[in-house]
Design a protein around this motif. Structure first.
Motif, PDB file in Angstrom:
ATOM      1  N   PRO A   1      36.558  44.936  38.088  1.00 24.15           N
ATOM      2  CA  PRO A   1      36.673  43.589  38.683  1.00 24.15           C
ATOM      3  C   PRO A   1      38.077  43.008  38.649  1.00 24.15           C
ATOM      4  O   PRO A   1      38.378  42.081  39.408  1.00 24.15           O
TER       5      PRO A   1
ATOM      6  N   VAL B   1      36.312  44.759  43.825  1.00 22.89           N
ATOM      7  CA  VAL B   1      34.994  44.122  43.759  1.00 22.89           C
ATOM      8  C   VAL B   1      33.982  45.136  43.235  1.00 22.89           C
ATOM      9  O   VAL B   1      33.785  46.198  43.840  1.00 22.89           O
TER      10      VAL B   1
ATOM     11  N   ARG C   1      29.663  41.245  41.076  1.00 25.88           N
ATOM     12  CA  ARG C   1      29.060  40.328  42.031  1.00 25.88           C
ATOM     13  C   ARG C   1      27.741  40.917  42.527  1.00 25.88           C
ATOM     14  O   ARG C   1      27.648  42.111  42.770  1.00 25.88           O
TER      15      ARG C   1
ATOM     16  N   ALA D   1      31.415  40.700  53.414  1.00 26.34           N
ATOM     17  CA  ALA D   1      32.528  39.756  53.340  1.00 26.34           C
ATOM     18  C   ALA D   1      32.178  38.528  52.510  1.00 26.34           C
ATOM     19  O   ALA D   1      33.063  37.915  51.898  1.00 26.34           O
ATOM     20  N   SER D   2      30.888  38.181  52.461  1.00 24.85           N
ATOM     21  CA  SER D   2      30.465  37.004  51.701  1.00 24.85           C
ATOM     22  C   SER D   2      30.725  37.142  50.205  1.00 24.85           C
ATOM     23  O   SER D   2      30.762  36.140  49.485  1.00 24.85           O
ATOM     24  N   VAL D   3      30.897  38.387  49.734  1.00 26.20           N
ATOM     25  CA  VAL D   3      31.228  38.595  48.318  1.00 26.20           C
ATOM     26  C   VAL D   3      32.621  39.197  48.165  1.00 26.20           C
ATOM     27  O   VAL D   3      32.953  39.776  47.124  1.00 26.20           O
ATOM     28  N   GLY D   4      33.431  39.085  49.206  1.00 27.82           N
ATOM     29  CA  GLY D   4      34.821  39.496  49.105  1.00 27.82           C
ATOM     30  C   GLY D   4      35.119  40.925  49.476  1.00 27.82           C
ATOM     31  O   GLY D   4      36.232  41.413  49.225  1.00 27.82           O
ATOM     32  N   VAL D   5      34.157  41.629  50.073  1.00 26.19           N
ATOM     33  CA  VAL D   5      34.375  43.028  50.449  1.00 26.19           C
ATOM     34  C   VAL D   5      34.691  43.106  51.941  1.00 26.19           C
ATOM     35  O   VAL D   5      33.831  42.826  52.786  1.00 26.19           O
ATOM     36  N   THR D   6      35.914  43.457  52.251  1.00 22.79           N
ATOM     37  CA  THR D   6      36.365  43.638  53.627  1.00 22.79           C
ATOM     38  C   THR D   6      37.147  44.950  53.692  1.00 22.79           C
ATOM     39  O   THR D   6      37.472  45.529  52.644  1.00 22.79           O
TER      40      THR D   6
ATOM     41  N   THR E   1      39.473  46.557  50.841  1.00 23.06           N
ATOM     42  CA  THR E   1      39.095  46.133  49.498  1.00 23.06           C
ATOM     43  C   THR E   1      38.685  47.342  48.668  1.00 23.06           C
ATOM     44  O   THR E   1      37.944  48.214  49.133  1.00 23.06           O
TER      45      THR E   1
ATOM     46  N   VAL F   1      36.275  48.808  46.260  1.00 18.10           N
ATOM     47  CA  VAL F   1      34.902  48.411  45.951  1.00 18.10           C
ATOM     48  C   VAL F   1      34.155  49.556  45.287  1.00 18.10           C
ATOM     49  O   VAL F   1      34.344  50.732  45.618  1.00 18.10           O
TER      50      VAL F   1
ATOM     51  N   GLN G   1      26.571  33.814  38.249  1.00 18.96           N
ATOM     52  CA  GLN G   1      28.005  33.981  38.487  1.00 18.96           C
ATOM     53  C   GLN G   1      28.499  35.270  37.837  1.00 18.96           C
ATOM     54  O   GLN G   1      27.905  35.762  36.880  1.00 18.96           O
TER      55      GLN G   1
END
Length: 278
Positions: free
Chosen positions: A162, A166, A194, A219-224, A227, A229, A276
């Protein structure tokens, strides 16, 4: 090129005599041995694959429930299935691709051209295609696999992930939050992970949603794209499905094969709870 084939596409491959080997990986947590269902009806020519024996190995609890098999173990299994150099392997299950993805993930690392039957055995039957009830035992193959393991991360790498990328926990939200844990000794999640359940990526029939929707979900959890991952689940099976979906939309991913079963059985590992990352 897609990681998936439809029932019609698989039928075309089989009827045209293409070099294809079909494997049936029916496995679920509540029914790990799917041979009975396989014998009730399967894609013609499909070989039954016991996930626990051929797509995993066995060890101490601190290694997790489904440790990575050795390359030699996987190669011996693939040869039992009749796989030869140049073959395309098509894998399916009856659990919306969750178990099939484990085979896809391992064979892909070994250098095999491997596809997943979209919708599994249900899509085959829904298309009105024939099934057979024989216990297929093909002539042994002679495929040579490349070394597997490059697409994995260790427990220490998962702990640190992390900070630079991600780390996805793809289990159900209640398990991530630590409200329930039906299988492992501790409830919760890896600190910093996440939550993004893999079931969000397919429809009721087990077919992947349109790629734009899938990309938006990640993308909603920052993975684009671009990234770093990695994914984990309970024991490294469902996480392979998330890796399959990510690869389908052009995002490479690693898998932590020990997953929560290894983390929760390793003394001294911190545990986060709540909704969280922690």
């Amino acid at each position: 090129m897609s990681n998936f084939v439809t029932a019609a596409e698989l039928n075309d491959l089989l009827t045209t005599g293409a070099p294809v080997r079909v494997i049936d990986v029916r496995w679920r947590l509540d029914r790990p041995d799917g041979r009975g269902e396989y014998l009730e009806g399967h894609v013609p020519g499909a070989v039954y694959v016991p996930l626990d024996q051929e797509l995993a190995t066995h060890g101490e609890p601190s290694e997790g429930r489904h440790p990575l098999p050795s390359t030699a173990t996987l190669q011996a299994a693939a040869r039992r299935w009749g796989v030869r150099p140049g073959d395309t392997v098509v894998v399916y299950d009856d659990a919306k691709g969750i178990a099939a993805a484990r085979a896809w993930w391992l064979l892909r690392q070994g250098g095999v051209d491997v596809k997943v039957l979209e919708g599994g055995i249900r899509s085959w039957k829904a298309a009105g295609l024939d099934t057979t009830t024989d216990d297929v035992a093909p002539e042994p193959g002679d495929v040579v696999l490349a070394e597997i393991g490059a697409d994995t991360i260790s427990i220490d790498e998962a702990a640190a992930f992390p900070a630079s990328g991600v780390l996805l926990d793809v289990r159900a939200p209640e398990r991530y939050r630590g409200e329930t844990e039906p299988l492992d000794p501790v409830a919760g999640h890896v600190p910093g992970a996440r939550n993004l359940p893999t079931v969000l990526h397919f429809d009721a029939e087990g077919r992947i949603l349109d790629h734009d929707t899938v990309r938006a979900t990640f993308a909603s959890v920052g993975v684009t794209p671009g990234t770093a991952v990695a994914a984990y689940c309970g024991s490294g099976v469902t996480a392979a499905h998330t890796a399959l979906i990510l690869d389908e939309v052009g995002i490479p991913a690693k898998v932590f094969p020990g997953s929560w079963s290894q983390w929760s059985n390793t003394p001294g590992r911190p545990v986060a709870t709540g909704d969280q990352p922690g």
